[in-house]
Scaffold this active site. Structure first.
Site, mmCIF file in Angstrom:
data_model
loop_
_atom_site.group_PDB
_atom_site.id
_atom_site.type_symbol
_atom_site.label_atom_id
_atom_site.label_comp_id
_atom_site.label_asym_id
_atom_site.label_seq_id
_atom_site.Cartn_x
_atom_site.Cartn_y
_atom_site.Cartn_z
ATOM 1 N N LYS A 1 -17.654 32.413 28.350
ATOM 2 C CA LYS A 1 -18.542 31.347 29.160
ATOM 3 C C LYS A 1 -19.329 30.653 28.558
ATOM 4 O O LYS A 1 -19.508 29.131 29.170
ATOM 5 C CB LYS A 1 -19.559 32.731 29.059
ATOM 6 C CG LYS A 1 -20.663 31.670 30.555
ATOM 7 C CD LYS A 1 -20.780 31.352 31.237
ATOM 8 C CE LYS A 1 -21.998 30.689 32.124
ATOM 9 N NZ LYS A 1 -21.594 29.686 33.141
ATOM 10 N N LYS B 1 -29.385 25.604 25.602
ATOM 11 C CA LYS B 1 -29.410 26.541 24.426
ATOM 12 C C LYS B 1 -27.625 26.893 24.958
ATOM 13 O O LYS B 1 -27.102 27.308 23.757
ATOM 14 C CB LYS B 1 -29.696 28.141 25.834
ATOM 15 C CG LYS B 1 -29.560 29.377 25.415
ATOM 16 C CD LYS B 1 -28.493 30.188 25.644
ATOM 17 C CE LYS B 1 -29.184 30.480 27.757
ATOM 18 N NZ LYS B 1 -27.958 31.409 28.460
ATOM 19 N N THR C 1 -26.080 34.685 30.152
ATOM 20 C CA THR C 1 -24.983 34.198 28.513
ATOM 21 C C THR C 1 -26.121 34.380 27.507
ATOM 22 O O THR C 1 -27.012 33.608 27.731
ATOM 23 C CB THR C 1 -25.252 32.513 29.596
ATOM 24 O OG1 THR C 1 -24.541 32.298 31.058
ATOM 25 C CG2 THR C 1 -24.207 31.735 28.739
HETATM 26 N N1 LIG Z 1 -29.027 28.799 36.852
HETATM 27 C C1 LIG Z 1 -27.603 29.014 36.880
HETATM 28 O O1 LIG Z 1 -26.724 28.039 37.492
HETATM 29 C C2 LIG Z 1 -26.806 30.400 35.852
HETATM 30 C C3 LIG Z 1 -27.671 30.778 35.074
HETATM 31 N N2 LIG Z 1 -26.466 31.400 34.488
HETATM 32 C C4 LIG Z 1 -27.353 31.939 32.925
HETATM 33 O O2 LIG Z 1 -27.754 33.528 33.573
HETATM 34 C C5 LIG Z 1 -29.215 33.666 33.436
HETATM 35 C C6 LIG Z 1 -30.534 33.661 34.107
HETATM 36 O O3 LIG Z 1 -30.270 32.157 34.514
HETATM 37 P P1 LIG Z 1 -31.595 31.758 35.718
HETATM 38 O O4 LIG Z 1 -31.693 32.516 36.737
HETATM 39 O O5 LIG Z 1 -31.148 30.366 35.829
HETATM 40 O O6 LIG Z 1 -32.472 31.091 34.466
HETATM 41 P P2 LIG Z 1 -34.522 31.946 34.561
HETATM 42 O O7 LIG Z 1 -35.031 30.891 34.282
HETATM 43 O O8 LIG Z 1 -34.142 31.131 36.925
HETATM 44 O O9 LIG Z 1 -34.406 33.101 34.936
HETATM 45 C C7 LIG Z 1 -34.822 33.851 33.197
HETATM 46 C C8 LIG Z 1 -34.986 35.151 33.815
HETATM 47 O O10 LIG Z 1 -34.954 36.109 32.389
HETATM 48 C C9 LIG Z 1 -36.213 36.211 32.239
HETATM 49 N N3 LIG Z 1 -36.926 36.198 30.560
HETATM 50 C C10 LIG Z 1 -37.175 35.518 30.420
HETATM 51 N N4 LIG Z 1 -37.421 35.276 28.613
HETATM 52 C C11 LIG Z 1 -37.541 36.981 29.070
HETATM 53 C C12 LIG Z 1 -38.071 38.065 27.502
HETATM 54 N N5 LIG Z 1 -38.448 37.292 27.150
HETATM 55 N N6 LIG Z 1 -38.521 38.641 28.410
HETATM 56 C C13 LIG Z 1 -37.982 39.495 29.818
HETATM 57 N N7 LIG Z 1 -37.568 38.765 30.718
HETATM 58 C C14 LIG Z 1 -37.548 37.639 30.088
HETATM 59 C C15 LIG Z 1 -37.621 35.622 33.337
HETATM 60 O O11 LIG Z 1 -38.105 36.154 33.435
HETATM 61 P P3 LIG Z 1 -39.803 36.059 34.262
HETATM 62 O O12 LIG Z 1 -39.580 35.181 35.231
HETATM 63 O O13 LIG Z 1 -41.405 36.366 33.929
HETATM 64 O O14 LIG Z 1 -39.792 34.396 33.660
HETATM 65 C C16 LIG Z 1 -36.584 35.272 34.008
HETATM 66 O O15 LIG Z 1 -36.366 36.613 34.694
HETATM 67 C C17 LIG Z 1 -28.859 32.502 32.268
HETATM 68 O O16 LIG Z 1 -28.779 33.104 30.897
HETATM 69 C C18 LIG Z 1 -27.856 31.459 32.320
HETATM 70 O O17 LIG Z 1 -27.924 30.989 31.136
HETATM 71 C C19 LIG Z 1 -25.268 31.567 34.574
HETATM 72 C C20 LIG Z 1 -24.547 31.182 35.734
HETATM 73 C C21 LIG Z 1 -25.417 29.759 36.660
HETATM 74 O O1 LIG Z 2 -23.954 29.079 33.523
HETATM 75 C C1 LIG Z 2 -24.253 27.540 34.342
HETATM 76 C C2 LIG Z 2 -22.831 27.637 35.322
HETATM 77 C C3 LIG Z 2 -23.391 26.857 36.097
HETATM 78 C C4 LIG Z 2 -22.204 26.883 37.076
HETATM 79 O O2 LIG Z 2 -20.893 26.772 37.180
HETATM 80 O O3 LIG Z 2 -22.063 25.593 38.423
#
Ligand SMILES: NC(=O)C1=CN([C@@H]2O[C@H](COP(=O)(O)OP(=O)(O)OC[C@H]3O[C@@H](n4cnc5c(N)ncnc54)[C@H](OP(=O)(O)O)[C@@H]3O)[C@@H](O)[C@H]2O)C=CC1
Ligand SMILES: O=CCCC(=O)O
Length: 291
Positions: free
Chosen positions: A170, A238, A95
């Site tokens: 989104k 964010k 996102t």
């Molecule tokens: N969780 C949710 O319910 C949802 C999340 N999203 C979106 O999906 C994306 C991922 O979310 P989520 O999995 O929850 O987040 P997490 O915080 O669990 O994971 C983030 C990921 O990004 C990596 N990362 C962070 N900073 C850097 C960097 N500078 N360089 C390289 N890798 C980096 C982390 O690596 P490391 O392990 O090394 O920290 C990790 O793999 C986000 O944009 C979020 O907004 C969308 C829908 C639902």
């Molecule tokens: O970006 C996160 C969305 C979480 C949700 O749709 O439940």
């Protein structure tokens, strides 16, 4: 089908495992490389860098935390751009805002690659169950080539046209979600403050038009102060920030979203950023106590 997968956080890990379970060959990379080990147990290969993954795979999916992460994985040392060429496809499911997505798209197409943004609605459990909603935009042919993967990851996909439209949609969805969570948290706190039962409030909401899956799922865990993260609060904040910037760019004041954003900022300052976004309830309750 062989795909690369960059970013094994809450969402990326669940999505990559799902692809592996459904017969995809997956090569993974994560900034903290040790997180790849669990995926290897599910049959994944590991690439040492984003560039190594892209070199190996025709299609590479990214699921990263925020715009700086998405940019650094593409433009940084050993990044995606070093190997992205010859019609290879890059699919960013993180996102981010439309400007970030457009910057990545431009760089990738300039070196002969193809780009699709495909952020998702739905959280950890839908990711595990292949029930995400996919908001794709960009290269239409690449979208069609990715449909086998999208049908494993999601229950429905949309193609929204040019790059940026998926990111904007989104952010709008998540802005509504963040504002709703704040209104719900205030209602729960007010019920508690007036001596009414928050449990009864949730039950009543569920019987009428106001109840929704988020309220019915998160409400009971919020009352137990269980904020084990499915969607980390820092990512929700964010998204509120990026949605407010989108509103400003388009001349739309969004005072409800602005107030919700402030509440998420307060929650972060209380150390709740890595908890589930529903932990904003704690900030709402703490603010009330100050009066
Ligand atoms: N969780 C949710 O319910 C949802 C999340 N999203 C979106 O999906 C994306 C991922 O979310 P989520 O999995 O929850 O987040 P997490 O915080 O669990 O994971 C983030 C990921 O990004 C990596 N990362 C962070 N900073 C850097 C960097 N500078 N360089 C390289 N890798 C980096 C982390 O690596 P490391 O392990 O090394 O920290 C990790 O793999 C986000 O944009 C979020 O907004 C969308 C829908 C639902
Ligand atoms: O970006 C996160 C969305 C979480 C949700 O749709 O439940």
């Amino acid at each position: 089908m062989e795909v690369g997968f960059l970013g094994l956080g809450i969402m990326g890990k669940a999505m990559a495992v799902n692809l592996l379970r459904n017969g995809f060959e997956v090569t993974v990379w994560n900034r903290t490389l040790s997180k790849c080990e669990e995926l290897v147990e599910h049959g994944a290969s590991v690439g040492e860098t984003p560039a190594a993954v892209v070199k190996k795979c025709k299609y590479t999916i990214a699921m990263l935390s925020d715009p700086p992460a998405a940019i650094s994985v593409v433009f940084g040392k050993d990044g995606v751009l070093e190997q992205l060429c010859d019609g290879k496809g890059y699919i960013d499911m993180s996102t981010v805002d439309a400007d970030t997505s457009s910057k990545i798209s431009k760089a990738i197409t300039e070196v002969g690659g193809r780009f699709l943004e495909a952020p998702v609605s739905g959280s950890k459990k839908p990711a595990e169950d292949g029930q995400l909603i996919i908001l794709a935009a960009g290269d239409k042919a690449l979208y069609e080539e990715m449909l086998p993967a999208f049908s494993v990851l999601g229950k429905k996909d949309f193609f929204l046209g040019e790059v940026g439209n998926g990111a904007k949609m989104k952010l709008i969805v998540n802005m509504i979600m963040g504002s709703t969570m704040n209104a719900f948290s205030e209602g729960l706190a007010l019920a508690g403050r007036t001596g009414l039962s928050p449990e009864t409030l949730i039950e009543m909401l569920g019987l009428g038009a106001v109840g929704n899956p988020m309220i019915m799922m998160k409400g009971p865990t919020m009352l137990k102060s269980n904020y084990s993260p499915a969607f980390p609060l820092k990512h929700q904040q964010k998204d509120m920030r990026l949605a407010l910037a989108l509103g400003e760019e388009n001349g739309l004041a969004m005072p409800v979203a602005a107030a919700a954003n402030e509440a998420f900022i307060r929650a972060k300052s209380l150390g709740l950023g890595d908890q589930d976004f529903s932990a904003v309830y704690e900030a709402v309750k703490a603010d009330g106590l100050k009066q």
